[in-house]
Design a protein around this motif. Sequence first.
Motif, mmCIF file in Angstrom:
data_model
loop_
_atom_site.group_PDB
_atom_site.id
_atom_site.type_symbol
_atom_site.label_atom_id
_atom_site.label_comp_id
_atom_site.label_asym_id
_atom_site.label_seq_id
_atom_site.Cartn_x
_atom_site.Cartn_y
_atom_site.Cartn_z
ATOM 1 N N LEU A 399 12.485 45.780 -23.003
ATOM 2 C CA LEU A 399 13.294 44.916 -23.864
ATOM 3 C C LEU A 399 14.253 44.066 -23.039
ATOM 4 C CD1 LEU A 399 14.967 45.865 -27.179
ATOM 5 C CD2 LEU A 399 16.341 44.838 -25.394
ATOM 6 N N ILE A 400 14.928 44.696 -22.075
ATOM 7 C CA ILE A 400 15.904 43.966 -21.258
ATOM 8 C C ILE A 400 15.212 42.846 -20.483
ATOM 9 C CG2 ILE A 400 17.542 44.169 -19.347
ATOM 10 C CD1 ILE A 400 17.942 47.117 -20.246
ATOM 11 N N ASN A 401 14.052 43.139 -19.909
ATOM 12 C CA ASN A 401 13.336 42.138 -19.114
ATOM 13 C C ASN A 401 12.853 40.967 -19.957
ATOM 14 O OD1 ASN A 401 13.584 43.364 -16.580
ATOM 15 N ND2 ASN A 401 11.846 44.727 -16.973
ATOM 16 N N GLU A 402 12.595 41.201 -21.231
ATOM 17 C CA GLU A 402 12.096 40.131 -22.093
ATOM 18 C C GLU A 402 13.224 39.304 -22.702
ATOM 19 O OE1 GLU A 402 9.355 41.563 -24.978
ATOM 20 O OE2 GLU A 402 7.876 42.201 -23.497
ATOM 21 N N HIS A 403 14.475 39.677 -22.426
ATOM 22 C CA HIS A 403 15.610 38.952 -23.000
ATOM 23 C C HIS A 403 16.612 38.607 -21.906
ATOM 24 C CE1 HIS A 403 14.663 39.224 -27.297
ATOM 25 N NE2 HIS A 403 14.016 40.316 -26.943
ATOM 26 N N ARG A 442 12.150 49.967 -12.948
ATOM 27 C CA ARG A 442 11.220 49.411 -13.932
ATOM 28 C C ARG A 442 11.353 47.893 -14.036
ATOM 29 N NH1 ARG A 442 9.503 53.506 -12.862
ATOM 30 N NH2 ARG A 442 8.624 55.141 -14.196
ATOM 31 N N GLY A 443 11.971 47.266 -13.023
ATOM 32 C CA GLY A 443 11.969 45.815 -12.925
ATOM 33 C C GLY A 443 13.201 45.099 -13.421
ATOM 34 N N VAL A 444 14.234 45.823 -13.870
ATOM 35 C CA VAL A 444 15.454 45.165 -14.329
ATOM 36 C C VAL A 444 16.269 44.715 -13.119
ATOM 37 C CG1 VAL A 444 17.578 45.407 -15.665
ATOM 38 C CG2 VAL A 444 15.487 46.550 -16.434
ATOM 39 N N ASP A 445 16.743 43.477 -13.141
ATOM 40 C CA ASP A 445 17.548 42.930 -12.050
ATOM 41 C C ASP A 445 18.825 43.756 -11.889
ATOM 42 O OD1 ASP A 445 19.234 41.433 -10.382
ATOM 43 O OD2 ASP A 445 18.469 39.527 -11.125
#
Length: 481
Positions: A399-403, A442-445
């Motif tokens: 969710l975080i990566n898509e927003h 998991r790819g979150v900055d």
Amino acid sequence: MTSRIRNTALGLGIIMMFCVSAANAQNYAAPFLRMGVGARAMAMGTAQTAVANDATAAYWNPAALHWLHKFEVSLMYTGGLEADRNYNYIGASLCAEKLGTFGLSWLNSGITGIGQYDDGGNKTGDFDVANNAFQLNYARGLGGGFALGIGAKYLQENLADNDGWGVDAGLLFRPYDELTFGFMMRDLAGEYGEDNVPYEARFGVGVNPWKGVTLTGDLNAVEDEEATLDIGAAYDFHVSDNVSFYLAGGVNDMVETDQTNRGFTAGFGFGFKSFALQYAFVEEPQAFLNENHRLSVNFYFQECNDFKSAMGSLKRKPREEAMVAKTDGPKEFIHRYIFEGNPSLKLSLELLRPEVKDSIESVWMETGGVVSFPGINFATGSAEITDEFARVLDGAAKLINEHPEIQLLEVQGHTDNTGSDAINNPLSQARADAVRNYLISRGVDPSRLVAKGYGSSKPVASNANEQGRYQNRRIDLVRIR
């Protein structure tokens, strides 16, 4: 999406109705009320009706106070005014749980050291002239992205011993995080001495087209004067979790009139965890006023109770899973991302307060939104994430990566009061760090996440029973901006 479009149309309609209503006055009074406050606001060409985001919102649009999440204090000093004039401001905002947000401010303008002479031309001393405006504001959210604010002010002048009053009103509509409309009526009604105070109407639009970029414009009309257009822009850059920097510029009065010229403005500022320093160079549009400099200091204190987790009002059984508090998105959207691949987890909407349940539309779409994971998410006494919780965090990371509009989340670790602070505080920090590191894996900055352990200092339920302690042992993901 349909409801958002409908709300947008409704919001614009309400704002336009405000635009065609105004008080009638015949005499000019209290011009110091329209000189503007706040270094950042002035650097952006005074175009703040839709984008004011600190305690000076009480001046620019009282409705914007609704979106302030901390107790804030703002101080402004003006230098470079001609004839030993002074113009200074102090404002504060405070949001109270379930009541709304309050603003309190003092605006001072005057001239010091005016010579006093007798009939023979001999100087007998000096005297000062001071104008003061003391204002109280109130703002409250109306739901659907709307906020309404009102203000009442007391005016006072020492020279002629005049006093007076004024009433302000503002409306803000935010259909999306990136788009805001604002309307403000300053001195909708008011008197100063024997004169009426002219009203000022402002309609503004603010957009955030890219990360850190704010573009804004205000259409401004003072009674019996030609309408003017103010525009501004700012770029905010975050050096670290606790340090930020901004550059701003604008034009005060884009449309030249018989009374005014274009006034260019520019400024910069530094922000830290608990305070900010701001500077603005202001070229006044009125030809008879000279250039001046605005210096502001803002202080930020504890968060308001409104933006803590809503879990304190819930009655839950142990092992009831993740809940979403203060969200505004489709239930299916939440379920698809947070609970995908883990059927044992469910969103217990029936346990939410009605006012929270009715406002659910999307996750973290508003600053202050909280996703809370209570219960047994770690091995006992350790910061090792359980397999079940890892699957939930996979959905959260997606969710975080898509927003990308979610710029910063604070991962908060909390414990119950079992054990001492010497144990709970480092354990809660270690667990918050573990969740942050997992989301990064998991790819979150990493720049979008900050971790902080609060130990047992922020309970959302009573620690007197197991049910309450279960709710207090939790991880919160809180949207900061």
